[in-house]
Design an enzyme around this catalytic site. Structure first.
Site, PDB file in Angstrom:
ATOM      1  N   GLY A   1      -5.753  17.979  10.012  1.00  0.00           N
ATOM      2  CA  GLY A   1      -5.697  19.178   9.175  1.00  0.00           C
ATOM      3  C   GLY A   1      -4.698  19.143   8.033  1.00  0.00           C
TER       4      GLY A   1
ATOM      5  N   GLU B   1       2.742  19.894   8.800  1.00  0.00           N
ATOM      6  CA  GLU B   1       1.674  20.427   9.639  1.00  0.00           C
ATOM      7  C   GLU B   1       0.888  21.484   8.858  1.00  0.00           C
ATOM      8  OE1 GLU B   1      -0.420  20.260  11.683  1.00  0.00           O
ATOM      9  OE2 GLU B   1      -0.051  21.172  13.629  1.00  0.00           O
ATOM     10  N   ASP B   2      -0.343  21.684   9.272  1.00  0.00           N
ATOM     11  CA  ASP B   2      -1.153  22.696   8.568  1.00  0.00           C
ATOM     12  C   ASP B   2      -0.869  24.103   9.066  1.00  0.00           C
ATOM     13  OD1 ASP B   2      -2.323  22.185  11.037  1.00  0.00           O
ATOM     14  OD2 ASP B   2      -4.324  21.760  10.259  1.00  0.00           O
TER      15      ASP B   2
ATOM     16  N   ASP C   1       0.212  27.790  15.665  1.00  0.00           N
ATOM     17  CA  ASP C   1      -0.470  28.914  16.314  1.00  0.00           C
ATOM     18  C   ASP C   1       0.309  29.256  17.599  1.00  0.00           C
ATOM     19  OD1 ASP C   1      -2.396  30.737  17.138  1.00  0.00           O
ATOM     20  OD2 ASP C   1      -3.842  29.226  17.769  1.00  0.00           O
TER      21      ASP C   1
ATOM     22  N   ASP D   1      -9.965  23.333   9.863  1.00  0.00           N
ATOM     23  CA  ASP D   1     -11.381  23.243  10.214  1.00  0.00           C
ATOM     24  C   ASP D   1     -11.742  24.150  11.371  1.00  0.00           C
ATOM     25  OD1 ASP D   1      -9.960  21.661  12.242  1.00  0.00           O
ATOM     26  OD2 ASP D   1     -11.960  21.109  12.922  1.00  0.00           O
TER      27      ASP D   1
ATOM     28  N   ARG E   1     -13.112  22.012   5.951  1.00  0.00           N
ATOM     29  CA  ARG E   1     -11.833  21.465   5.482  1.00  0.00           C
ATOM     30  C   ARG E   1     -11.776  21.366   3.966  1.00  0.00           C
ATOM     31  NH1 ARG E   1      -9.062  19.240   9.955  1.00  0.00           N
ATOM     32  NH2 ARG E   1     -10.367  18.249  11.529  1.00  0.00           N
TER      33      ARG E   1
HETATM   34  P1  IMP Z   1      -0.886  25.287  18.487  1.00  0.00           P
HETATM   35  O1  IMP Z   1      -0.583  24.151  19.378  1.00  0.00           O
HETATM   36  O2  IMP Z   1      -1.566  26.416  19.203  1.00  0.00           O
HETATM   37  O3  IMP Z   1       0.283  25.776  17.659  1.00  0.00           O
HETATM   38  O4  IMP Z   1      -2.029  24.815  17.543  1.00  0.00           O
HETATM   39  C1  IMP Z   1      -1.859  24.094  16.448  1.00  0.00           C
HETATM   40  C2  IMP Z   1      -3.127  23.393  16.052  1.00  0.00           C
HETATM   41  O5  IMP Z   1      -4.324  24.153  16.381  1.00  0.00           O
HETATM   42  C3  IMP Z   1      -3.103  23.234  14.568  1.00  0.00           C
HETATM   43  O6  IMP Z   1      -2.585  21.961  14.253  1.00  0.00           O
HETATM   44  C4  IMP Z   1      -4.552  23.388  14.200  1.00  0.00           C
HETATM   45  O7  IMP Z   1      -5.164  22.125  14.188  1.00  0.00           O
HETATM   46  C5  IMP Z   1      -5.179  24.201  15.285  1.00  0.00           C
HETATM   47  N1  IMP Z   1      -5.319  25.614  14.860  1.00  0.00           N
HETATM   48  C6  IMP Z   1      -4.643  26.678  15.308  1.00  0.00           C
HETATM   49  N2  IMP Z   1      -5.024  27.810  14.697  1.00  0.00           N
HETATM   50  C7  IMP Z   1      -5.967  27.441  13.803  1.00  0.00           C
HETATM   51  C8  IMP Z   1      -6.735  28.170  12.830  1.00  0.00           C
HETATM   52  O8  IMP Z   1      -6.641  29.405  12.640  1.00  0.00           O
HETATM   53  N3  IMP Z   1      -7.617  27.431  12.103  1.00  0.00           N
HETATM   54  C9  IMP Z   1      -7.754  26.088  12.253  1.00  0.00           C
HETATM   55  N4  IMP Z   1      -7.042  25.379  13.134  1.00  0.00           N
HETATM   56  C10 IMP Z   1      -6.158  26.048  13.906  1.00  0.00           C
HETATM   57 MG    MG Z   2      -3.317  20.519  12.904  1.00  0.00          MG
END
Ligand code: IMP
Ligand code: MG
Length: 194
Positions: free
Chosen positions: A53, A107-108, A111, A168, A174
């Site tokens: 991402g 990082e993108d 969450d 994505d 993307r």
């Molecule tokens: P985390 O581990 O829950 O913080 O998730 C992070 C990863 O989940 C990011 O690197 C994204 O690839 C994916 N992700 C979380 N939320 C979104 C979103 O709203 N759109 C797209 N990808 C997301």
């Molecule tokens: Mg990511």
């Protein structure tokens, strides 16, 4: 573009992204000039991009960073179903050693925070001289673990699934030049690859 029918709304447009990426690049440049001092040329910053991402953000961001740098890629998968909450698997490791180096994770989106938390711990165990995090988006609604993000592009408080500019859903969207919320009827996910 037909894809637009699948989107609820554009949250961050192309111009806003461009402007913010320039600001982040300028801030990172200043901070690392100060941090690295005389070593700025000898021991360049390493930007570490989380596949897949963050590559679009990385590509734009590094061209706004006006000091020498190198970059490398790391890839993890995360499982968001309830049977394995927050479980992370390393899919592709770095090719360079980061021991004694100044590292900026790019990082993108953050969450729940599990992905960055894992990456941060993993990279810290390799003894970098410093480690900072830059995320284009800080999506706060579903945070489960605290992560200190040094550079945030945009904070999104709404609990929406975001796509575009590298983000994505099931590998799609993307290539959109902006960041949009996906219509909820498009979502049916249990596992997501970062
Ligand atoms: P985390 O581990 O829950 O913080 O998730 C992070 C990863 O989940 C990011 O690197 C994204 O690839 C994916 N992700 C979380 N939320 C979104 C979103 O709203 N759109 C797209 N990808 C997301
Ligand atoms: Mg990511």
């Amino acid at each position: 573009m037909n894809l637009e029918k699948e989107l609820k709304e554009i949250l961050i447009d192309k111009e806003q992204i461009e402007k913010r990426v320039k600001e982040l690049g300028a801030q990172i440049t200043e901070d690392y000039k100060r941090l690295l001092g005389n070593l700025v040329n000898e021991k360049p910053l390493i930007a570490i991009c989380l596949l897949r991402g963050a590559i679009i953000f990385l590509a734009d961001l590094i061209r706004e960073i006006k000091i020498p740098l190198e970059y490398d890629f790391i890839s993890v998968s995360s499982y968001k179903d309830s049977s394995r909450p927050g479980e992370i698997e390393l899919l592709k490791d770095l090719e360079v050693s980061i021991e004694g180096r100044d590292v900026l994770i790019v990082e993108d989106i953050v969450d729940t925070g599990h992905t960055l938390n894992y990456i941060k711990e993993n990279l810290l165990s390799r003894s970098p001289a410093s480690l900072k995090i830059c995320s284009l988006i800080d999506k706060t609604a579903r945070r489960e673990v605290k992560v200190d993000i040094d550079y945030v592009g945009f904070t999104v408080e709404k609990d929406e699934f975001l796509v575009g500019y590298g983000l994505d859903y099931a590998g799609r969207y993307r290539n959109l030049p902006y960041i949009a919320a996906l219509k909820s009827e498009m979502l049916e996910r249990s596992e997501s690859k970062t």
